[in-house]
Design a protein around this motif. Structure first.
Motif, short mmCIF file in Angstrom:
data_model
loop_
_atom_site.label_atom_id
_atom_site.label_comp_id
_atom_site.label_asym_id
_atom_site.label_seq_id
_atom_site.Cartn_x
_atom_site.Cartn_y
_atom_site.Cartn_z
N ARG A 1 -64.74 100.38 -74.78
CA ARG A 1 -63.99 99.40 -73.92
C ARG A 1 -62.67 99.86 -73.47
N VAL A 2 -61.72 99.91 -74.33
CA VAL A 2 -60.24 100.26 -73.92
C VAL A 2 -59.97 101.74 -73.15
N ALA A 3 -60.54 102.65 -73.65
CA ALA A 3 -60.44 103.86 -72.89
C ALA A 3 -60.93 103.65 -71.69
N GLU A 4 -62.32 103.14 -71.29
CA GLU A 4 -62.73 103.04 -69.88
C GLU A 4 -62.19 102.18 -68.92
N GLN A 5 -61.51 100.85 -69.52
CA GLN A 5 -61.04 99.89 -68.78
C GLN A 5 -59.50 100.51 -68.25
N LEU A 6 -58.70 101.07 -69.14
CA LEU A 6 -57.55 101.40 -69.14
C LEU A 6 -57.58 102.67 -68.06
N ALA A 7 -58.59 103.53 -68.14
CA ALA A 7 -58.79 104.62 -66.99
C ALA A 7 -58.92 104.02 -65.48
N ALA A 8 -59.79 102.88 -65.28
CA ALA A 8 -60.08 102.08 -64.27
C ALA A 8 -58.80 101.37 -63.85
N CYS A 9 -58.06 100.79 -64.73
CA CYS A 9 -56.85 100.05 -64.31
C CYS A 9 -55.88 101.03 -63.89
N LYS A 10 -55.67 102.22 -64.42
CA LYS A 10 -54.73 103.24 -63.84
C LYS A 10 -55.13 103.66 -62.36
N ALA A 11 -56.30 103.65 -62.18
CA ALA A 11 -56.88 104.08 -61.13
C ALA A 11 -56.65 102.86 -59.92
N ALA A 12 -56.35 101.69 -60.18
CA ALA A 12 -56.28 100.75 -59.33
C ALA A 12 -54.81 100.08 -59.73
N ARG A 13 -53.85 100.44 -59.43
CA ARG A 13 -52.58 99.77 -60.10
C ARG A 13 -52.60 98.25 -59.61
N GLY A 14 -52.03 97.43 -60.49
CA GLY A 14 -51.80 96.09 -60.32
C GLY A 14 -53.15 95.32 -60.12
N ALA A 15 -54.36 95.81 -60.72
CA ALA A 15 -55.56 95.18 -60.45
C ALA A 15 -56.24 94.43 -61.65
N ILE A 16 -56.83 93.42 -61.65
CA ILE A 16 -57.50 92.94 -62.79
C ILE A 16 -58.93 93.82 -62.79
N VAL A 17 -59.29 94.46 -64.14
CA VAL A 17 -60.44 95.17 -64.24
C VAL A 17 -61.28 94.06 -65.27
N GLY A 18 -62.48 94.26 -64.91
CA GLY A 18 -63.43 93.27 -65.66
C GLY A 18 -64.72 94.08 -66.00
N SER A 19 -65.84 93.65 -66.88
CA SER A 19 -66.89 94.14 -66.99
C SER A 19 -67.99 93.29 -67.21
N ARG A 20 -69.06 93.73 -67.26
CA ARG A 20 -70.48 92.88 -67.50
C ARG A 20 -70.27 92.74 -69.18
N PHE A 21 -71.31 91.81 -69.66
CA PHE A 21 -71.24 91.69 -70.95
C PHE A 21 -72.55 91.15 -71.23
N VAL A 22 -72.87 91.31 -72.71
CA VAL A 22 -74.10 90.96 -73.23
C VAL A 22 -73.68 89.65 -74.24
N ARG A 23 -74.79 89.01 -74.41
CA ARG A 23 -74.74 87.80 -75.29
C ARG A 23 -75.52 87.79 -76.59
N GLU A 24 -74.98 87.35 -77.72
CA GLU A 24 -75.80 87.39 -78.77
C GLU A 24 -75.69 85.88 -79.30
N PRO A 25 -77.13 85.15 -79.50
CA PRO A 25 -78.31 85.80 -79.11
C PRO A 25 -78.59 85.78 -77.80
N ALA A 26 -79.40 86.88 -77.34
CA ALA A 26 -79.78 87.21 -76.06
C ALA A 26 -80.10 86.01 -75.06
N ASP A 27 -80.54 84.98 -75.81
CA ASP A 27 -81.39 83.67 -74.96
C ASP A 27 -80.01 82.72 -74.81
N ALA A 28 -79.05 83.06 -75.10
CA ALA A 28 -77.74 82.19 -74.77
C ALA A 28 -77.38 82.39 -73.30
N THR A 29 -77.18 81.17 -72.67
CA THR A 29 -76.95 81.17 -71.31
C THR A 29 -77.49 82.11 -70.66
#
Length: 205
Positions: free
Chosen positions: A128-156
């Protein structure tokens, strides 16, 4: 959160100079009675593959009464062994002020120039840190987010599927309906926090 697929909002450029202590990224963790989940949370920080500047974990214990602060302290040496520093502030036990104020307090004490939000009941993928930092540096001043997974999988499941499918212009358009990039996946330069008035409590991108 799963490995990030960047969700970027336009912003302004930010400087790259590291602070004197070399901390580049601060992981911001508001904590309230999270003893059951903190081990997994902090272990996921220690497992990051990022090898650039230093990582700091900045914790605000929001008046926990379940030993959460002591549990965080127990991780100090284990984090240090991975090159991660730990900074903690606390509200008096039983005097919690809410996740937003705790998150802002953790940001205020943090030393990193980039801020990585993480809730105490969440865990990060190792890249996470490595990939989001690289994306953030490529788009200065941006908020970078991501997809996510839930545990357990049937939550929301419907909400999770919707969040993970929103892309492109709908990231901005759909924000009037619901937060399209959930806050615990946010990663941004400190100047973004300053630009919005030093307050991420409202969860607005």
């Amino acid at each position: 959160p799963a490995p990030p697929s960047p969700a970027l909002a336009p912003g302004t450029a930010a400087p790259d100079a590291l602070p004197a202590d070399g901390v580049e990224v601060s992981v911001i963790v508001p904590v309230y009675n999270a003893a059951l989940t903190l081990d997994a949370c902090l272990a996921s920080v220690a497992a990051q593959t990022y090898t650039g500047g230093k990582i700091e974990v900045s914790v605000c214990d929001d008046g926990s009464v379940d030993g959460s602060r002591e549990l965080c302290e127990s991780w100090r040496d284990r984090l240090a062994a991975k090159g991660v520093t730990l900074t903690i502030c606390s509200n008096p036990p039983g005097q919690n002020r809410g996740a937003g104020p705790a998150r802002n307090a953790a940001i205020r004490q943090a030393r990193g120039q980039y801020l990585c939000l993480l809730d105490a009941d969440d865990a990060m993928m190792p890249e996470r840190v490595a990939e989001q930092l690289a994306a953030c540096k490529a788009a200065r001043g941006a908020i970078v987010g991501s997809r996510f997974v839930r545990e357990p999988a049937d939550a929301t499941p419907r909400y999770t599927a919707w969040c993970n499918s929103v892309a492109g212009e709908h990231l901005m358009l759909q924000r009037f309906k619901e937060l399209t990039v959930i806050q615990p996946t946010w990663f941004f330069h400190r100047s973004v926090w300053e630009r919005i008035g030093g307050d991420v409590g409202a969860g607005r991108p």
